[in-house]
Design an enzyme around this catalytic site. Structure first.
Site, PDB file in Angstrom:
ATOM      1  N   GLY A   1       8.771 -12.675  21.546  1.00  0.00           N
ATOM      2  CA  GLY A   1       7.334 -12.471  21.397  1.00  0.00           C
ATOM      3  C   GLY A   1       6.767 -13.347  20.299  1.00  0.00           C
TER       4      GLY A   1
ATOM      5  N   ALA B   1       5.886  12.056   8.559  1.00  0.00           N
ATOM      6  CA  ALA B   1       6.564  11.025   7.764  1.00  0.00           C
ATOM      7  C   ALA B   1       5.778  10.811   6.468  1.00  0.00           C
TER       8      ALA B   1
ATOM      9  N   THR C   1       1.972   3.632   9.517  1.00  0.00           N
ATOM     10  CA  THR C   1       2.602   2.346   9.811  1.00  0.00           C
ATOM     11  C   THR C   1       2.140   1.310   8.809  1.00  0.00           C
TER      12      THR C   1
ATOM     13  N   ALA D   1       9.420  -8.118  19.432  1.00  0.00           N
ATOM     14  CA  ALA D   1       8.029  -7.907  19.000  1.00  0.00           C
ATOM     15  C   ALA D   1       7.114  -8.268  20.166  1.00  0.00           C
ATOM     16  N   VAL D   2       7.131  -7.373  21.176  1.00  0.00           N
ATOM     17  CA  VAL D   2       6.363  -7.653  22.405  1.00  0.00           C
ATOM     18  C   VAL D   2       5.175  -6.707  22.544  1.00  0.00           C
TER      19      VAL D   2
ATOM     20  N   LEU E   1       2.946   9.500   3.867  1.00  0.00           N
ATOM     21  CA  LEU E   1       1.518   9.188   3.937  1.00  0.00           C
ATOM     22  C   LEU E   1       1.329   7.667   3.968  1.00  0.00           C
ATOM     23  N   GLY E   2       0.266   7.222   4.600  1.00  0.00           N
ATOM     24  CA  GLY E   2       0.001   5.776   4.674  1.00  0.00           C
ATOM     25  C   GLY E   2       0.344   5.195   6.034  1.00  0.00           C
TER      26      GLY E   2
ATOM     27  N   HIS F   1     -17.946 -25.048  -6.066  1.00  0.00           N
ATOM     28  CA  HIS F   1     -17.087 -26.222  -5.881  1.00  0.00           C
ATOM     29  C   HIS F   1     -15.972 -26.190  -6.926  1.00  0.00           C
TER      30      HIS F   1
HETATM   31  P1  FAD Z   1      -0.501   4.764  11.895  1.00  0.00           P
HETATM   32  O1  FAD Z   1      -0.674   3.887  10.732  1.00  0.00           O
HETATM   33  O2  FAD Z   1       0.586   4.436  12.844  1.00  0.00           O
HETATM   34  O3  FAD Z   1      -0.270   6.230  11.327  1.00  0.00           O
HETATM   35  C1  FAD Z   1       0.024   7.294  12.167  1.00  0.00           C
HETATM   36  C2  FAD Z   1       0.682   8.410  11.365  1.00  0.00           C
HETATM   37  O4  FAD Z   1       0.761   9.556  12.201  1.00  0.00           O
HETATM   38  C3  FAD Z   1       2.117   8.089  10.947  1.00  0.00           C
HETATM   39  O5  FAD Z   1       2.262   8.294   9.559  1.00  0.00           O
HETATM   40  C4  FAD Z   1       2.978   9.085  11.733  1.00  0.00           C
HETATM   41  O6  FAD Z   1       4.098   9.556  11.001  1.00  0.00           O
HETATM   42  C5  FAD Z   1       1.984  10.206  11.980  1.00  0.00           C
HETATM   43  N1  FAD Z   1       2.288  10.995  13.195  1.00  0.00           N
HETATM   44  C6  FAD Z   1       2.449  10.537  14.456  1.00  0.00           C
HETATM   45  N2  FAD Z   1       2.647  11.542  15.302  1.00  0.00           N
HETATM   46  C7  FAD Z   1       2.626  12.679  14.544  1.00  0.00           C
HETATM   47  C8  FAD Z   1       2.786  14.053  14.840  1.00  0.00           C
HETATM   48  N3  FAD Z   1       3.000  14.496  16.074  1.00  0.00           N
HETATM   49  N4  FAD Z   1       2.739  14.930  13.823  1.00  0.00           N
HETATM   50  C9  FAD Z   1       2.538  14.518  12.549  1.00  0.00           C
HETATM   51  N5  FAD Z   1       2.368  13.239  12.225  1.00  0.00           N
HETATM   52  C10 FAD Z   1       2.399  12.330  13.206  1.00  0.00           C
HETATM   53  N6  FAD Z   1      -2.963  -4.267  11.030  1.00  0.00           N
HETATM   54  C11 FAD Z   1      -3.850  -4.976  10.302  1.00  0.00           C
HETATM   55  O7  FAD Z   1      -5.049  -4.694  10.356  1.00  0.00           O
HETATM   56  N7  FAD Z   1      -3.440  -5.988   9.471  1.00  0.00           N
HETATM   57  C12 FAD Z   1      -2.142  -6.330   9.352  1.00  0.00           C
HETATM   58  O8  FAD Z   1      -1.803  -7.245   8.592  1.00  0.00           O
HETATM   59  C13 FAD Z   1      -1.178  -5.613  10.118  1.00  0.00           C
HETATM   60  N8  FAD Z   1       0.129  -5.910  10.019  1.00  0.00           N
HETATM   61  C14 FAD Z   1       1.037  -5.169  10.727  1.00  0.00           C
HETATM   62  C15 FAD Z   1       2.384  -5.503  10.618  1.00  0.00           C
HETATM   63  C16 FAD Z   1       3.332  -4.792  11.322  1.00  0.00           C
HETATM   64  C17 FAD Z   1       4.791  -5.146  11.187  1.00  0.00           C
HETATM   65  C18 FAD Z   1       2.923  -3.694  12.149  1.00  0.00           C
HETATM   66  C19 FAD Z   1       3.949  -2.884  12.901  1.00  0.00           C
HETATM   67  C20 FAD Z   1       1.585  -3.366  12.279  1.00  0.00           C
HETATM   68  C21 FAD Z   1       0.630  -4.108  11.576  1.00  0.00           C
HETATM   69  N9  FAD Z   1      -0.730  -3.822  11.671  1.00  0.00           N
HETATM   70  C22 FAD Z   1      -1.640  -4.560  10.960  1.00  0.00           C
HETATM   71  C23 FAD Z   1      -1.234  -2.735  12.538  1.00  0.00           C
HETATM   72  C24 FAD Z   1      -1.563  -1.469  11.698  1.00  0.00           C
HETATM   73  O9  FAD Z   1      -0.410  -1.074  10.978  1.00  0.00           O
HETATM   74  C25 FAD Z   1      -2.016  -0.354  12.617  1.00  0.00           C
HETATM   75  O10 FAD Z   1      -3.105  -0.799  13.411  1.00  0.00           O
HETATM   76  C26 FAD Z   1      -2.483   0.856  11.803  1.00  0.00           C
HETATM   77  O11 FAD Z   1      -1.458   1.338  10.960  1.00  0.00           O
HETATM   78  C27 FAD Z   1      -2.930   1.983  12.738  1.00  0.00           C
HETATM   79  O12 FAD Z   1      -3.362   3.060  11.985  1.00  0.00           O
HETATM   80  P2  FAD Z   1      -3.354   4.548  12.574  1.00  0.00           P
HETATM   81  O13 FAD Z   1      -3.958   5.393  11.499  1.00  0.00           O
HETATM   82  O14 FAD Z   1      -3.950   4.559  13.919  1.00  0.00           O
HETATM   83  O15 FAD Z   1      -1.813   4.917  12.777  1.00  0.00           O
HETATM   84  P1  NAD Z   2       1.340  -8.979  20.154  1.00  0.00           P
HETATM   85  O1  NAD Z   2       0.602  -8.397  21.293  1.00  0.00           O
HETATM   86  O2  NAD Z   2       0.604  -9.598  19.030  1.00  0.00           O
HETATM   87  O3  NAD Z   2       2.350 -10.093  20.703  1.00  0.00           O
HETATM   88  C1  NAD Z   2       3.304  -9.823  21.674  1.00  0.00           C
HETATM   89  C2  NAD Z   2       3.750 -11.148  22.266  1.00  0.00           C
HETATM   90  O4  NAD Z   2       4.903 -10.907  23.051  1.00  0.00           O
HETATM   91  C3  NAD Z   2       2.710 -11.790  23.184  1.00  0.00           C
HETATM   92  O5  NAD Z   2       2.582 -13.146  22.854  1.00  0.00           O
HETATM   93  C4  NAD Z   2       3.303 -11.593  24.589  1.00  0.00           C
HETATM   94  O6  NAD Z   2       2.935 -12.627  25.484  1.00  0.00           O
HETATM   95  C5  NAD Z   2       4.790 -11.612  24.280  1.00  0.00           C
HETATM   96  N1  NAD Z   2       5.626 -10.910  25.238  1.00  0.00           N
HETATM   97  C6  NAD Z   2       5.398  -9.725  25.855  1.00  0.00           C
HETATM   98  N2  NAD Z   2       6.457  -9.373  26.623  1.00  0.00           N
HETATM   99  C7  NAD Z   2       7.394 -10.349  26.473  1.00  0.00           C
HETATM  100  C8  NAD Z   2       8.700 -10.552  26.976  1.00  0.00           C
HETATM  101  N3  NAD Z   2       9.282  -9.669  27.790  1.00  0.00           N
HETATM  102  N4  NAD Z   2       9.365 -11.684  26.630  1.00  0.00           N
HETATM  103  C9  NAD Z   2       8.792 -12.584  25.790  1.00  0.00           C
HETATM  104  N5  NAD Z   2       7.549 -12.430  25.276  1.00  0.00           N
HETATM  105  C10 NAD Z   2       6.862 -11.327  25.603  1.00  0.00           C
HETATM  106  O7  NAD Z   2       2.325  -7.800  19.654  1.00  0.00           O
HETATM  107  P2  NAD Z   2       3.165  -7.626  18.323  1.00  0.00           P
HETATM  108  O8  NAD Z   2       3.396  -8.943  17.678  1.00  0.00           O
HETATM  109  O9  NAD Z   2       4.315  -6.782  18.687  1.00  0.00           O
HETATM  110  O10 NAD Z   2       2.193  -6.792  17.411  1.00  0.00           O
HETATM  111  C11 NAD Z   2       1.753  -5.498  17.853  1.00  0.00           C
HETATM  112  C12 NAD Z   2       0.382  -5.194  17.328  1.00  0.00           C
HETATM  113  O11 NAD Z   2       0.456  -4.920  15.924  1.00  0.00           O
HETATM  114  C13 NAD Z   2      -0.613  -6.360  17.430  1.00  0.00           C
HETATM  115  O12 NAD Z   2      -1.234  -6.405  18.679  1.00  0.00           O
HETATM  116  C14 NAD Z   2      -1.585  -6.037  16.347  1.00  0.00           C
HETATM  117  O13 NAD Z   2      -2.515  -5.123  16.871  1.00  0.00           O
HETATM  118  C15 NAD Z   2      -0.733  -5.362  15.291  1.00  0.00           C
HETATM  119  N6  NAD Z   2      -0.394  -6.329  14.210  1.00  0.00           N
HETATM  120  C16 NAD Z   2      -1.415  -6.933  13.532  1.00  0.00           C
HETATM  121  C17 NAD Z   2      -1.134  -7.834  12.525  1.00  0.00           C
HETATM  122  C18 NAD Z   2      -2.262  -8.473  11.786  1.00  0.00           C
HETATM  123  O14 NAD Z   2      -3.384  -7.986  11.908  1.00  0.00           O
HETATM  124  N7  NAD Z   2      -2.034  -9.516  11.006  1.00  0.00           N
HETATM  125  C19 NAD Z   2       0.186  -8.144  12.212  1.00  0.00           C
HETATM  126  C20 NAD Z   2       1.202  -7.525  12.923  1.00  0.00           C
HETATM  127  C21 NAD Z   2       0.895  -6.612  13.923  1.00  0.00           C
END
Ligand code: FAD
Ligand code: NAD
Length: 464
Positions: free
Chosen positions: A182, A37, A42, A269-270, A39-40, A443
């Site tokens: 969630g 997908a 999730t 978002a679980v 670069l960069g 301050h």
């Molecule tokens: P990813 O970022 O998931 O990257 C993996 C890459 O591998 C993807 O580009 C994918 O296409 C590629 N890939 C997978 N399988 C294959 C394959 N077989 N072949 C080729 N390419 C492949 N974290 C924070 O610290 N702060 C936040 O504010 C925060 N907010 C978030 C908000 C949301 C909505 C979500 C969903 C997540 C958030 N996270 C946040 C979590 C954070 O995005 C992830 O922890 C982080 O992106 C993980 O990095 P990674 O490099 O392990 O994998």
């Molecule tokens: P989460 O683990 O933060 O929260 C999931 C919530 O869903 C929990 O409170 C859990 O008790 C609840 N839950 C689980 N099953 C359920 C069900 N069947 N019915 C109702 N509630 C249920 O997971 P998320 O919000 O999906 O985020 C996933 C991950 O992405 C996080 O753990 C975090 O690592 C990462 N993330 C990080 C940030 C950040 O750093 N600011 C922001 C977004 C996502």
């Protein structure tokens, strides 16, 4: 069949993979990165960055709406509107700039980037399939960084009205009623943003409190703010599925009674699961912890020459953890001695107010058998907090009672995510309470509450 040979092959160009690639190339390692997908990963495309952009837009719109009412600041505007299509375009522009920047950095460092989906052949060979053909890449070191995927509820799969964070970050139009399943990071960050954008939001959470990963004192101001915003919380409830015509979510209350919540969209978002299947990873028979690849403190898997980082290796699934692991693996491969042993892993929840946890909480310290002092300083007594209309929340410090070495910081309040740097530095540098108390803090800033928390732990806070 085409072939390609490299020293380091990285699967996944998210924050873990692309940082590993840049650092490896800086250290003179021939590096190839494969991603199917953009670069960069999730983080840049469908996670951290787009969610924070949407949260910012929602905050600005909510402010404009407040000014259209009886704002205490004396600002008056008339009937603000939001064009969500333009908002999404603006968000996409930020994403494009950042992902383009990653591509440029990889090019500058002469990393070979291959677009396509990788499938494991063996511990030293990977097949990459693209629209055009299949390429076999052989390597000396294989770094697995494929990230994670949203967890699906089997009785309410994604599709139609049931969406994941990915769809919620690119709405074509806003629903009238959103049910969020969630009350964790994603549910509350995006649930709050949607509410501020004018959507009626209900949140259903299985346990009896929001953000169960954080302690109750920290989440209380968030719960109060959600109530003020008009987000309906259904705690201790289980989701049963959609009703017959798919227009409502059936939930079971803690007392066993059932009810329906009308929904135009349902954001599930679980949690997220490591992407550990679907690309023949199983064939390596690596040691696993459930669905996560097990690693040691150098991110080595159970197979020699195969490394794993980021979300694939489990909690905490955070971008900064993936980046730090990626950088370390590149350095180890180059011959440096490194171990992944951070004193603290910052966690920030971008709700309103924000929550920050770095290091040990009082409860963590207690369960580790440590004798600690802990003190809080409320933003209600901080001038800067008042001037930004955000006197809710506090800063709390945890330190050893005998040496005063700081073990942890927690804070809840508007803008406290920016305090995480100071919190992390003081812990990594082994600071004691006296170091923070004796540091002159500018301050008026929220940082003064950090100094005051340290002073209070020493028994002589000045402004409370
Ligand atoms: P990813 O970022 O998931 O990257 C993996 C890459 O591998 C993807 O580009 C994918 O296409 C590629 N890939 C997978 N399988 C294959 C394959 N077989 N072949 C080729 N390419 C492949 N974290 C924070 O610290 N702060 C936040 O504010 C925060 N907010 C978030 C908000 C949301 C909505 C979500 C969903 C997540 C958030 N996270 C946040 C979590 C954070 O995005 C992830 O922890 C982080 O992106 C993980 O990095 P990674 O490099 O392990 O994998
Ligand atoms: P989460 O683990 O933060 O929260 C999931 C919530 O869903 C929990 O409170 C859990 O008790 C609840 N839950 C689980 N099953 C359920 C069900 N069947 N019915 C109702 N509630 C249920 O997971 P998320 O919000 O999906 O985020 C996933 C991950 O992405 C996080 O753990 C975090 O690592 C990462 N993330 C990080 C940030 C950040 O750093 N600011 C922001 C977004 C996502």
């Amino acid at each position: 069949m085409k072939t390609h040979k490299t020293t380091l092959l990285i699967i996944g160009g998210g924050p873990g993979g692309y940082v590993a690639a840049i650092r490896a190339a800086q250290l003179g390692i021939q590096t190839t990165l494969v991603d199917g997908a953009e670069l960069g990963g999730t983080c840049l495309n469908i996670g951290c960055i787009p969610s924070k952009a949407l949260i910012h837009a929602a905050d600005e719109f909510a402010k404009a709406q407040e000014y259209a009412g009886a704002s205490a600041l004396g600002i008056r505007v008339q009937s603000p509107q939001i064009d969500i299509g333009t908002t999404v375009k603006w968000k996409d522009g930020i994403v494009a700039k950042l992902t383009g920047g990653v591509g440029a950095l990889l090019k500058k460092h002469q990393v070979t980037v291959i677009k396509g989906w990788a499938s494991i052949v063996d511990g030293k060979t990977v097949a990459v399939t693209s629209a055009a053909d299949t390429l076999h890449i052989s390597c000396a070191h294989l770094l697995l960084a494929p990230g994670s995927l949203p967890v699906e509820l089997p009785f309410m799969p994604f599709g139609g009205r049931v969406i994941s964070s990915t769809e919620a970050l690119s709405p074509a139009s806003l629903p009238e009623k959103l049910v969020v399943v969630g009350a964790g990071y994603i549910g509350l960050e995006l649930g709050t943003a949607y509410r501020k954008l004018g959507v009626a939001v209900s949140v259903v959470e299985a346990v009896d409190r929001i953000l169960p990963a954080y302690d109750i004192e920290l989440t209380r101001p968030v719960a109060a703010a959600l109530k003020r915003l008009g987000v309906a919380l259904h705690l201790g409830c289980s989701v049963q599925g959609l009703n017959a015509d798919g227009t409502a979510v059936r939930i079971r209350n803690s007392d066993g009674t059932d009810r329906e919540l009308a929904a135009d969209q349902v954001l599930v978002a679980v949690g997220r699961r490591p992407r550990s299947s679907g690309w023949a990873l199983e064939s390596l028979q690596l040691d696993m912890d459930g669905r996560c690849v097990r690693i040691d403190d150098q991110c080595r898997t159970s197979m020699s020459g195969v490394w794993a980082i980021g979300d694939l290796t489990g909690e905490p699934m955070l971008a900064h953890r993936a980046m730090a692991q990626g950088e370390m693996v590149a350095e180890i491969i180059s011959g440096k001695r490194r171990h992944f042993q951070p004193q603290a892993m910052p966690a920030v929840c971008f709700t309103d107010p924000e929550v920050v946890v770095v290091g040990k909480t009082p409860a963590d310290a207690q369960s580790a058998g440590l004798d600690v002092v802990s003190a809080s300083f409320p933003f209600a007594a901080n001038g800067r907090a008042m001037t930004i209309e955000s006197a809710d929340g506090f800063v709390r410090v945890v330190a050893r009672r005998d040496t005063h070495q700081i073990l942890g910081w927690q804070a809840v309040g508007r803008g406290v995510s920016e305090l995480s740097a100071a919190f992390g530095q003081s812990i990594e540098m082994g600071a004691v309470l006296e170091d923070i108390a004796a540091t002159i803090h500018a301050h008026p800033t929220l940082g003064e509450a950090v100094q005051e928390a340290a002073l209070r732990a020493l028994g002589h806070a000045l402004h409370i």
